[in-house]
Design an enzyme around this catalytic site. Structure first.
Site, short mmCIF file in Angstrom:
data_model
loop_
_atom_site.label_atom_id
_atom_site.label_comp_id
_atom_site.label_asym_id
_atom_site.label_seq_id
_atom_site.Cartn_x
_atom_site.Cartn_y
_atom_site.Cartn_z
N THR A 191 0.85 -1.18 0.00
CA THR A 191 0.00 0.00 0.00
C THR A 191 0.89 1.24 0.00
O THR A 191 1.78 1.38 0.85
CB THR A 191 -0.96 0.01 1.21
OG1 THR A 191 -1.72 1.23 1.20
CG2 THR A 191 -0.23 -0.10 2.53
N HIS B 171 1.10 -12.95 12.83
CA HIS B 171 2.06 -13.53 13.77
C HIS B 171 1.86 -15.04 13.94
O HIS B 171 2.71 -15.72 14.53
CB HIS B 171 1.95 -12.84 15.13
CG HIS B 171 3.26 -12.72 15.85
ND1 HIS B 171 4.35 -13.54 15.57
CD2 HIS B 171 3.68 -11.89 16.83
CE1 HIS B 171 5.36 -13.20 16.35
NE2 HIS B 171 4.98 -12.21 17.14
#
Length: 490
Positions: free
Chosen positions: A409, A461
């Protein structure tokens, strides 16, 4: 009952298809045809917007448009008929279809008049519970009509009076005007409104039962809904006295309702909101940041713009950031993975579908470049330019937005230094590229003005631990600091 086989074969119905992956609805943005227009197999008849993109729909029949079942701006469920086509218009007027409700014999001429205050019935909604239901008529024995004076005399005789004047006679209630009768009928059951009007009222949060209809036969119109949604002063008819607002009990209170506007959340924006909420509360996010000197990369951008091999291609810093990201992913392939919740497995992918977040008038979308890791720099530049151009035109297909593995982005185009990007659902990582600014930087032992940017990497994660995420981000920064690593590492 359904239409006859002959009629069904002649009048072909086209249903809203599932143009995405399991999408349940789509909004009709624009009709390109109208009833009476000739269409051919494969001709685009309308444009619809799904939760992922705007898509043009072709009709699979030859013939003449018979009916458009929904107007523009209406959200339609997948599988609902949106248009019908007369495939044999030269056959003359079509025979009436078999009735969807029990048919009844035509009444005699003297019984054609409808009962006073009969409620109009909208197609697909049925009559309100209070509506008059015509029963099948049975032959009745003829009863000779009596003059009014004879009836009065008979009544007087039954009451023991010599005079023909009756004691009490029923007084017929004069028929109310058509609109009030329809209003009463509508409010007694389900309010009358066409499907687009019902959709508008739902989007604006207006209860149709609270609206006084102004349409024929008590039908609620779009204007009625807008009038109910607007402040009272704005909807007051011309020439009518505007009600004076009552002063608030608390001095200094400001009426904020008149200075607010509500926009229905639908299409791409609705899908983006749902996806971001799902991502934020499903994947445990970790975000790391690094600030890097990209002076050499910016010089390389200027050199590539003059390179004959890049002629006609869009060359900008985002292109080299994308290439650096792909090089780093090749060095750390474990990052390119997905979490399979159903099977409790990690799926490692040997291909990179690189998503590029693009802001469009309809909202943020993330199309991706398929197998971007195998592209040369000119090929990547060509695909990147085409992807962005298609997105800005609102023509990105649902297929182009499916199957992404990682995303970039570019928040720097808005002058933003960095941010904490949220993962695109199903992806493992997203890299935010901040603004490139001239800043004081220690270079070769001296403080100099250098072009600097900040990168932010968010990752899942469950898939990527801190060490792996840190190595990936450090490698991206290393390539941008010394772009010759595109060759030595690539």
């Amino acid at each position: 009952m359904t239409a006859s086989p002959a009629r069904a074969q002649r009048f072909r119905e086209f249903k809203m298809p599932d143009v995405g992956e399991g999408l349940t609805e789509a909004e009709i943005l624009k009709w390109y045809v109208q009833p009476g227009d000739t269409v051919t197999d494969g001709q685009v008849v309308c444009e619809v917007e799904t939760a992922k993109a705007a898509v043009e729909l072709p009709i699979p029949y030859d013939g003449v448009v018979h009916e458009l079942n929904f107007g523009e701006g209406v959200t339609v469920d997948v599988g609902t008929v949106i248009i019908s086509v007369d495939t044999d218009p030269g056959a003359g007027p079509a025979a009436a279809p078999a009735a969807s409700a029990p048919q009844e014999a035509a009444p005699p001429a003297e019984e054609e008049a409808e009962p006073q205050g009969r409620q109009a019935v909208l197609v697909g909604y049925g009559a309100a519970p209070s509506s008059t239901k015509r029963r099948a008529r049975k032959p009745q024995p003829a009863v000779p009509a009596q003059p009014e004076s004879a009836s009065a005399a008979l009544q007087a005789e039954l009451n023991g009076r010599a005079t023909p004047t009756p004691m009490i006679t029923p007084v017929p209630v004069p028929a109310a005007p058509a609109a009030p009768v329809a209003v009463a009928a509508a409010t007694a059951g389900r309010p009358l409104a066409k499907p687009p009007v019902r959709k508008l009222a739902k989007d604006l949060g207006i209860d149709l039962a609270t609206i006084a209809p102004t349409g024929p036969d008590g039908i609620i119109t779009r204007e009625d809904v807008h009038a109910a949604a607007a402040p009272a002063a704005a909807v007051a008819p011309a020439g009518a006295p505007v009600p004076v607002a009552v002063a608030s009990a608390e001095p200094g209170t400001v009426d904020t309702a008149a200075r607010e506007r509500r926009v229905p959340v639908k299409g791409v924006r609705k899908a983006t909101a749902q996806a971001m909420v799902a991502s934020a509360f499903t994947a445990p996010h970790v975000t790391e940041f690094i600030t890097v000197d990209v002076t050499r990369t910016m010089k390389l951008v200027q050199e590539l713009k003059q390179d004959p091999d890049m002629a006609g291609l869009r060359v900008n810093p985002l292109l080299l950031v994308a290439k650096a990201f792909l090089v780093a992913l090749r060095r750390h392939p474990e990052v390119n993975a997905a979490w399979d919740e159903a099977h409790q497995e990690i799926v490692y992918k040997d291909y990179v579908n690189l998503g590029i977040a693009a802001a469009t008038p309809r909202g943020l979308i993330v199309p991706n470049i398929k197998d971007a890791g195998s592209k040369t720099l000119p090929q990547l530049a060509a695909d990147l330019g085409e992807l962005i151009a298609t997105a800005r035109e609102g023509k990105t297909s649902p297929a182009a937005m499916s199957g992404g593995t990682v995303t970039i982005t570019n928040v720097g185009v808005f002058g933003v230094d960095t941010g904490t990007p949220i993962l695109n659902p199903g992806e493992s990582a997203i890299l935010a590229f901040g603004a490139v600014k001239l800043q004081p930087w220690v270079h070769k032992g001296k403080v100099k003005a250098r072009q600097v940017t900040t990168l932010a990497l968010s990752f899942d994660h469950r898939l990527i631990d801190g060490e792996l995420g840190s190595k990936l981000l450090a490698d991206v920064a290393a390539v941008l600091e010394r772009p010759k690593r595109l060759i030595t590492w690539g």
